[in-house]
Structure formats: C-alpha cells, structure tokens
Write a protein that holds these residues in place. Sequence first.
Motif, short mmCIF file in Angstrom:
data_model
loop_
_atom_site.label_atom_id
_atom_site.label_comp_id
_atom_site.label_asym_id
_atom_site.label_seq_id
_atom_site.Cartn_x
_atom_site.Cartn_y
_atom_site.Cartn_z
N VAL A 63 1.02 4.57 -2.83
CA VAL A 63 1.01 5.86 -2.14
C VAL A 63 2.49 6.63 -2.84
O VAL A 63 2.09 7.70 -3.19
N LYS A 78 0.64 -0.97 0.10
CA LYS A 78 -0.06 0.04 -0.02
C LYS A 78 0.77 1.16 -0.14
O LYS A 78 0.59 2.17 -0.70
N THR A 115 -5.43 4.50 -1.49
CA THR A 115 -5.56 4.04 -0.11
C THR A 115 -7.18 3.65 -0.04
O THR A 115 -7.70 3.52 1.18
#
Length: 764
Positions: A151, A147, A165
């Motif tokens: 980002v 994740k 997200t």
Amino acid sequence: MPKKRSGGGLSPTQQAAKFLGVSVLAGAVLAGIALPAFGALGLAAKGSVESFDELPANLKTPPLSQRTTILDSEGGQIATVYSRDRTVVDLKNVSPYMQKAIVAIEDSRFYEHGAVDLKGVLRALNKNVQSSGVSQGASTLTQQLVKNVAVEEAGDDPTKVAQATQQTIGRKIKELKYAIQLEEELSKKKILENYLNITFFGQQAYGVEAASQRYFSTHAKSLTLPQAALLAGIVQSPSRYDPINDEAEATKRRNTVLKRMAEVGDISDAEAATAQKAPLGLKVKKPKNGCITAVQGASFFCKYVERVFLSDPVFGKSKEERAKVWNQGGLTIRTTLEPQAQKSVQSSLKDHVYKSDKVAGAATLVEPGTGKILGMGQSKPYGYGKNETEYNYSVNASMGGSNFGFPTGSTFKPFVAAAALEEGRPANQQYSAPYQMPYPDTVQTCSSKPWTNDGRPKYTLENESASEKGPYQLQKAMELSVNTYFVQMLADIGMCPVVKMTDKLGVIQGNGTKVPEVPSSMTLGSTGLSPLTMASAYAAFASRGMYCTPVAIESITQTVGGTKKSLEVPKSTCSRAMSEKTADTVNTLLSGVVDSGTGKQAGLSGRDNAGKTGTTDSRKNAWFVGYTPNLSGAVWVGSATQKVEMTNIRIGGVWHPEVYGGDTPGPIWRDAMTGALEGKEATPFNKVFIPKPPEKKDRGDNNGNGNGNGNGDNNDDNGDDAGFLSGLLTNGGNTNGGNANRGNTNGGFFQGQSNGNDNSGGRG
C-alpha cells in the motif's frame, strides 16, 4: 454452479471452504512448492496464480513516507507538508503497553510462530464456521506488514492501492512468500517496529507516533494502558472505530483489546477492569498539513518552495521522480525567508489593503547580490473561501501565479534608460518630449524587419498632464515619468538594446514568454510581469549591475530509514547585466524619483533608496518597485481579473479618486522596507554627477502642437506612464495622429494579453 446467498456473497459453507483453501495454501507455501489451481475450492482461475518459485526473491520495501518541515532562514518552522503524516520512531520509543496491545489483538502468537500461524488459521476457521461467516482472520503481523508495504508503494494512486489490497490468491501468495523472507531476515522486534511505523491509525495519522500526537497530543513512548488499547483497536477498521466520530464504538473496541490483553497474560484482570472504566481522555491535535497552515502569511512562499522542488531538475530528472521524492517526505527544507522581512511585508499589506477590498496587493523582497527571496506576501489570504485565493500574485504562472502577470506601467522605463546608457547615450540626454505625439513611422527591432506605425490613423500617445511638455533631460523625465521622452529614447536606440538588457535582467512575461518587441511593451510596461521578476531585476541596479536569479531554498536534509543525508539544491546564478557606471547612474536617476518625483510618498528616511512608480490603463494596476543597496522590493496593487478600475475606490479604508503608483503601492513598499531593514546597516549608493545639458535651440516644434487625439486612457502618477498606449513620438514638428486603437483582449481569471494590433499595446 455453487449457490449464492440472496445478498450476492458466498454461503457460509463456501466461505469456510475458501478459508480452508487459504490454510492449505499456507501449508503449501511453507513447503516451498508450486501451487496448482484449486478450482474445486474456487480459489483461482487457470493462469491466475504464479508458481511460488517464480516470484521475485526480495520484497522491495520503499522508504516510509514522512512529513516534510519547511523552515525559515533562522530555523523557525513555517509549515509542515506531507502525503502521509508519519514520524518514524525506534521500538524503544514506543510504550510497552502499545507493543503488547497491538500484538494481543492482532497476532497474540506473534513471538511463537513463523511467517504463517497454522494454529491461528485453524482457530480462525473453527470460529468462522461456528459463526456461519468470516468473523476472524488469521493474517500474522508479518503478513499485515507486507500488505502495508504494498500500500505504501502504491502511494496515492487509487488503482495501485486497489491492486495492493485486492482479495486474490495471487496477492496472497506474494504476501506469504515475502512474509517468510522478512521472518528470515529480521528479528521479531524489528518486524513489530516496522509494523507500528507503517500502519494507518485513521485521522490522517500513519504510524504510532503520529497517532499518539493526533489523539492524545503525546509521544508514543508515553502512552498509558487505556490509550495504547484504544490505538491498537483502531487498526482493524480506522473509520468504524474512530474515537473522534464514534466514541461509544471506539470505547467498546478499546475494552475488547483490554480483555484480550488480560486473556493472554499481558495484564491482570484487575488492570483490565480499571482501564475499561477509564474515559477515553482524548486530547485531539488537529492535523496541520500543507502550506495553508503557514505562519506569518507565508503560505504563498511555502507553495512557491513546493513548486520549485517539483519543477527543478536538480531534484530529479523527471516530473515523476521529483514528485516521488516530495511525497516520500522526510525533508527538512531551510529556506531564504527572513522572519523580520516576512513579518514586515505581511503587516504592511494588512495595513494598506484589506482582504475584503475589490482589489488585491502583493509584495516581494529580494536580496541584491544573492537573489535570496526574503519576503513574499499578499493581501488576500491563501485559501478557497470568500476573499481568499490559491493564486500567488507575486510569481509567474508556472509557479502558481496569474496567467500573464500584471502590466507594470512606467516601472519598465528604467530598463530603457539602462539600455540607452549602455549604448553610450549621456546621462543628461535630452529629447523634445512634447505633451502628445505619434509614434515614428518605424522603430528598429532585433530582426531585419522593423516595427511600423501602420495604424489608420497612426498610433499616438500623450503624457499624463498637458503641462508636461519638453524639452526634458533624462533625470527630470525619470522623476516626472514623461511618457513621450522614453518613447523618443526607444526610437533613438531601437528596441534591440532594450531586449538585450531585459534578457540579462531575467525579465519575462508572467506566462514565461519574452516581452514582445512592440514600443508600448518596450517602454511603458503594457505587458504583464510578476513582482518577483521586477524585484529581482531592480536588485541588479542595487548590486551595481550584477543580476542574480531568484532563489528560495538554502539547504535540504532528508531522513530515510533513520539516516540523514543532504540533497543538492538550486543555486542562484549571478552575471553582469550592465556596467557599474550604468547601474550607478540609474541609481542616481531613481533616487530623484523618491526625493522629488512621483515616488515621494514612498521614500525612506535615514538611508539611500531609489525606485519607480507605475500605473496602467484605466488604473487597473499600480506599482512601486524600489531598493536600497541591500534590499529590493516590488509592490503591485490592482485587479487580479483586470476588471476593476481604481478610480473612486476605497482601498484599506482610504478613499481614492484616482490611484497612483506613488500613493498606494508606494506607502506599502515604504512600510515593508522600513520594517525589514530595521537594525540593518544603511549602506550608501555610489551616485554619479549628472551635469545639466547646455542651453541650445531645440529642433522642430518642441511644443509638439499637433492635432493627434491620443485616446488611450493614459493614466499614471503625476506624469507616470499611460498604461494603455496608443502611439509613439517623433522628434518634434506638427503631428496629425489619429485616434488610438485598442487591441481586443483575451478574458480569463487574470489579465490577458492583447490579441489585437500589436501596435496598440491593448490589454485585457
């Protein structure tokens, strides 16, 4: 329809069901099968979940963005800039306490499970059902790493960050598949290292090294047990557990981490108890990001370097490509800025122009023969508060400067002289140069259409003082800065030779366009240029006719994934702008300006030097541009808005009834150059002998006794240019010029261009 709570969220039963769905999803992913739409559990709408096998095979991991360090020519740090403050470190350089703390609180079974921890999922599900909410998650460190990679790839784009997200099953599937990939390709230690380097710890700190520096002013390898527990606790919610803004909440969270470390056997209960009693012990180091933090007043130069990077194709074919490299960072940029020269520039400006003054000052130093920018500063500091500015008065608009630059006044005259010498005019050329005269009817341009004096009445101009009336030869006219002389010279050779000369010298207006073919612009500097442009152009005189484009960057290395590589940088391009003889002659002429002319207050002692003064309409701008054989510099003092007239004004604590180029910019140049050249070789010019012209009768009425009324607010230093021009000259005879007409002007943050009759040379 499922019932929702009054707050709009799912009921505890629905949340538990959704979490159970995720666990089923995890099992399905591990089996490597395509997923149906789990409509009954509310997990996905039809078509929103891709087949597991249809996802790309590899996770595209972008290089981690890091800080960029900008250095001077000697390797001293000017500033650090970054999109994300991060310094990547190897796991061996991270405290064992930190490694254990982050694993204990985020994924205690990290070394036992694969990409997905099914036992952890079931444990979290049970905990959440008991608490009637979602109080515990089950993402592994590997999943969190995936994740964070998404980002990082999103950069500063808020839309992309939201997509990376968002809580959707589609994103979760991708996260799970890529987590499996990472577990297959990387060791557990490498996954942990990557996680610790990518994770956000709040307070602009990305990665454990930056966080250690921010909160404790220490390195990650030196973190103690309480310090490591504090940092590990921040990760879950950097804003909630920010120890700077909420010490109590951060302490509570730290102690939770310590308790968990004891539960999993990383530390003893006694160690945990001792650490829980310890104060936070913060030693906060404030973020130092951006050119605003630059040393020695080099903020404007720092921003110039950034603009060069973002605009030069050598760093990427498109604007987007260059921005991506800049934001990725990890760059070490060694610049041309010389510490001694920069210190001298800033010190001189500070001594002569206060930041609270109504006007500002800017100065730039350039090395002849190389184009290297050695110093760049201004009186008003970089910033956004009172008496501060983000505009760099030394450069063109495209590089962060004023809209148009600033009118240069008589500092433009040496370009006319150089053009005339290249055309074969003698160094002792003489013109009648009366006190006041009209422009001639026509002046030849580079096109077939000449400029015409079509004013009603005809446009006129005059010298600074009624005592200044010819005949004059070139050297004396240059020393006294006789306006009428140089307009006569322009009328003699035409504007095209001057255009060709200024093109070779890189002379363009601050807005990036060519100097217009109008007599006022082509002789007396009625259009705006920047100090960098002027310093670079005059450097060609110093280097005996070789013009070099300005350059600010010496070298760049970039660190990506622990590997350093060199990047190509822009190079200065040098070309011959005039013959050595012409340059030597101009050097001889301009030496007279500082010896006995309008620039006496600027003259240096103990070394050859030359230069030219300039003052413009209503004294809104004053200049001194000068050089030695090994350094060229331009200084501007004036009104950035072009609304302040420098008469009856206090500048740097000194009262001025009228400001001249010689008495205000001149001393700034003198002091800046003196400090910059201290300890440097005093190289001499190759001066030429300029014979006096033979005695002869002048043509026409050399006194130029006319009835013209040149009301152009002609102001200059002891015979310097009439910044705002209202006319041209003839070669003598009686004149009958009318009143000067000013063109209307554009307003704006800075000096505007004339949008009235081009013949007027009007300025804003």
